[in-house]
Design a protein around this motif. Structure first.
Motif, PDB file in Angstrom:
ATOM      1  N   TYR A  41       0.841  -1.212   0.134  1.00  0.00           N
ATOM      2  CA  TYR A  41       0.046  -0.003  -0.122  1.00  0.00           C
ATOM      3  C   TYR A  41       1.011   1.323   0.061  1.00  0.00           C
ATOM      4  O   TYR A  41       0.473   2.364  -0.563  1.00  0.00           O
ATOM      5  CB  TYR A  41      -0.999  -0.158   1.170  1.00  0.00           C
ATOM      6  CG  TYR A  41      -2.211  -1.046   0.755  1.00  0.00           C
ATOM      7  CD1 TYR A  41      -3.045  -0.704  -0.177  1.00  0.00           C
ATOM      8  CD2 TYR A  41      -2.452  -2.224   1.645  1.00  0.00           C
ATOM      9  CE1 TYR A  41      -4.034  -1.483  -0.577  1.00  0.00           C
ATOM     10  CE2 TYR A  41      -3.601  -2.750   1.325  1.00  0.00           C
ATOM     11  CZ  TYR A  41      -4.331  -2.519   0.161  1.00  0.00           C
ATOM     12  OH  TYR A  41      -5.309  -3.361   0.063  1.00  0.00           O
ATOM     13  N   TYR A  42       2.028   1.288   0.521  1.00  0.00           N
ATOM     14  CA  TYR A  42       2.809   2.400   0.479  1.00  0.00           C
ATOM     15  C   TYR A  42       3.461   2.346  -0.963  1.00  0.00           C
ATOM     16  O   TYR A  42       3.428   3.678  -1.454  1.00  0.00           O
ATOM     17  CB  TYR A  42       4.249   2.301   1.433  1.00  0.00           C
ATOM     18  CG  TYR A  42       4.051   2.161   2.947  1.00  0.00           C
ATOM     19  CD1 TYR A  42       2.570   2.764   3.325  1.00  0.00           C
ATOM     20  CD2 TYR A  42       4.784   1.683   3.796  1.00  0.00           C
ATOM     21  CE1 TYR A  42       2.524   3.047   4.782  1.00  0.00           C
ATOM     22  CE2 TYR A  42       4.482   1.831   5.181  1.00  0.00           C
ATOM     23  CZ  TYR A  42       3.493   2.309   5.623  1.00  0.00           C
ATOM     24  OH  TYR A  42       3.137   2.570   7.199  1.00  0.00           O
ATOM     25  N   LEU A  44       1.843   1.616  -3.628  1.00  0.00           N
ATOM     26  CA  LEU A  44       0.638   2.024  -4.373  1.00  0.00           C
ATOM     27  C   LEU A  44       0.415   3.442  -4.031  1.00  0.00           C
ATOM     28  O   LEU A  44       0.292   4.254  -5.072  1.00  0.00           O
ATOM     29  CB  LEU A  44      -0.418   0.981  -3.981  1.00  0.00           C
ATOM     30  CG  LEU A  44      -1.875   1.219  -4.871  1.00  0.00           C
ATOM     31  CD1 LEU A  44      -1.465   0.844  -6.068  1.00  0.00           C
ATOM     32  CD2 LEU A  44      -2.912   0.315  -4.051  1.00  0.00           C
ATOM     33  N   ASN A  45       0.233   3.863  -2.913  1.00  0.00           N
ATOM     34  CA  ASN A  45      -0.305   5.189  -2.519  1.00  0.00           C
ATOM     35  C   ASN A  45       0.720   6.228  -2.103  1.00  0.00           C
ATOM     36  O   ASN A  45       0.377   7.333  -2.083  1.00  0.00           O
ATOM     37  CB  ASN A  45      -1.238   5.292  -1.145  1.00  0.00           C
ATOM     38  CG  ASN A  45      -2.486   4.071  -1.612  1.00  0.00           C
ATOM     39  OD1 ASN A  45      -2.929   4.257  -2.565  1.00  0.00           O
ATOM     40  ND2 ASN A  45      -2.724   3.137  -0.686  1.00  0.00           N
ATOM     41  N   ARG A  47       4.400   7.420   0.338  1.00  0.00           N
ATOM     42  CA  ARG A  47       4.548   7.529   1.715  1.00  0.00           C
ATOM     43  C   ARG A  47       5.696   8.370   2.068  1.00  0.00           C
ATOM     44  O   ARG A  47       6.709   8.389   1.249  1.00  0.00           O
ATOM     45  CB  ARG A  47       4.847   6.118   2.596  1.00  0.00           C
ATOM     46  CG  ARG A  47       4.942   6.288   4.087  1.00  0.00           C
ATOM     47  CD  ARG A  47       5.124   4.988   4.818  1.00  0.00           C
ATOM     48  NE  ARG A  47       5.145   5.116   6.171  1.00  0.00           N
ATOM     49  CZ  ARG A  47       6.012   4.739   6.917  1.00  0.00           C
ATOM     50  NH1 ARG A  47       7.012   3.940   6.685  1.00  0.00           N
ATOM     51  NH2 ARG A  47       5.951   4.938   8.361  1.00  0.00           N
ATOM     52  N   SER A  51       5.818   9.875  -3.844  1.00  0.00           N
ATOM     53  CA  SER A  51       4.485   9.518  -4.702  1.00  0.00           C
ATOM     54  C   SER A  51       4.616   7.987  -5.029  1.00  0.00           C
ATOM     55  O   SER A  51       5.574   7.377  -5.123  1.00  0.00           O
ATOM     56  CB  SER A  51       4.484  10.280  -5.905  1.00  0.00           C
ATOM     57  OG  SER A  51       4.459  11.554  -5.855  1.00  0.00           O
ATOM     58  N   GLY A  52       3.382   7.382  -4.527  1.00  0.00           N
ATOM     59  CA  GLY A  52       3.068   6.172  -5.103  1.00  0.00           C
ATOM     60  C   GLY A  52       2.857   5.855  -6.306  1.00  0.00           C
ATOM     61  O   GLY A  52       2.632   7.275  -7.108  1.00  0.00           O
ATOM     62  N   ILE A  54      -0.022   5.379  -7.775  1.00  0.00           N
ATOM     63  CA  ILE A  54      -1.193   5.934  -8.284  1.00  0.00           C
ATOM     64  C   ILE A  54      -1.160   7.365  -8.697  1.00  0.00           C
ATOM     65  O   ILE A  54      -1.817   7.658  -9.658  1.00  0.00           O
ATOM     66  CB  ILE A  54      -2.141   5.743  -7.015  1.00  0.00           C
ATOM     67  CG1 ILE A  54      -2.561   4.185  -6.685  1.00  0.00           C
ATOM     68  CG2 ILE A  54      -3.390   6.507  -7.176  1.00  0.00           C
ATOM     69  CD1 ILE A  54      -3.755   4.051  -5.662  1.00  0.00           C
ATOM     70  N   LYS A  55      -0.173   8.235  -7.783  1.00  0.00           N
ATOM     71  CA  LYS A  55      -0.151   9.657  -8.330  1.00  0.00           C
ATOM     72  C   LYS A  55       0.621   9.737  -9.443  1.00  0.00           C
ATOM     73  O   LYS A  55       0.344  10.509 -10.618  1.00  0.00           O
ATOM     74  CB  LYS A  55       0.435  10.294  -7.211  1.00  0.00           C
ATOM     75  CG  LYS A  55       0.632  11.765  -7.542  1.00  0.00           C
ATOM     76  CD  LYS A  55       0.958  12.730  -6.278  1.00  0.00           C
ATOM     77  CE  LYS A  55       0.848  14.048  -6.487  1.00  0.00           C
ATOM     78  NZ  LYS A  55       1.203  14.827  -5.428  1.00  0.00           N
ATOM     79  N   HIS A  61      -8.576   5.199  -7.717  1.00  0.00           N
ATOM     80  CA  HIS A  61      -8.598   3.921  -6.769  1.00  0.00           C
ATOM     81  C   HIS A  61     -10.192   4.081  -6.509  1.00  0.00           C
ATOM     82  O   HIS A  61     -10.633   4.692  -5.856  1.00  0.00           O
ATOM     83  CB  HIS A  61      -7.747   4.357  -5.444  1.00  0.00           C
ATOM     84  CG  HIS A  61      -7.369   2.852  -4.667  1.00  0.00           C
ATOM     85  ND1 HIS A  61      -6.649   3.006  -3.940  1.00  0.00           N
ATOM     86  CD2 HIS A  61      -7.947   1.702  -4.989  1.00  0.00           C
ATOM     87  CE1 HIS A  61      -6.413   1.668  -3.403  1.00  0.00           C
ATOM     88  NE2 HIS A  61      -7.357   0.940  -4.036  1.00  0.00           N
TER      89      HIS A  61
END
Length: 105
Positions: A41-42, A44-45, A47, A51-52, A54-55, A61
């Motif tokens: 998830y880090y 992906l999103n 942290r 930027s993960g 996704i961005k 999502h």
């Protein structure tokens, strides 16, 4: 009788008729251990100011394990899922623009 098979790419259809082409990924994180799931998830999103994916790839999502990906980035996400060894399904989608009316939920 003659049969014709015509192969038309989603990008061709989308661009010629005012739509956009996407890929929808439905993935399963159950094979991951809890710590691996957190790291996934880090990645992906994002942290810690990073930027993960996704961005970086302009992904939406749209559900707990559902991603709507601009078609041009679909190969990036396929590779990302394979790196994490996650099972997923991929569906090609052609969609129009989204219009928000009133307050967003």
């Amino acid at each position: 009788k003659e049969f014709w098979i015509i192969s038309i790419s989603p990008k061709f259809i989308a661009s010629n008729f005012g739509y956009s082409s996407f890929g929808m990924f439905i993935y399963d994180t159950s094979p991951l251990k809890p710590k691996q799931k957190t790291l996934f998830y880090y990645a992906l999103n994002g942290r810690d100011g990073k930027s993960g994916i996704i961005k970086e790839d302009q992904i939406k999502h749209i559900g707990k394990t559902v991603l709507l990906v601009p078609y041009k980035f679909a190969d990036d996400i396929k590779q990302f899922m394979q790196q994490w060894d996650l099972p997923y399904t991929f569906t090609k989608i052609i969609a129009g623009n989204t219009e928000v009316i009133g307050a967003a939920l």
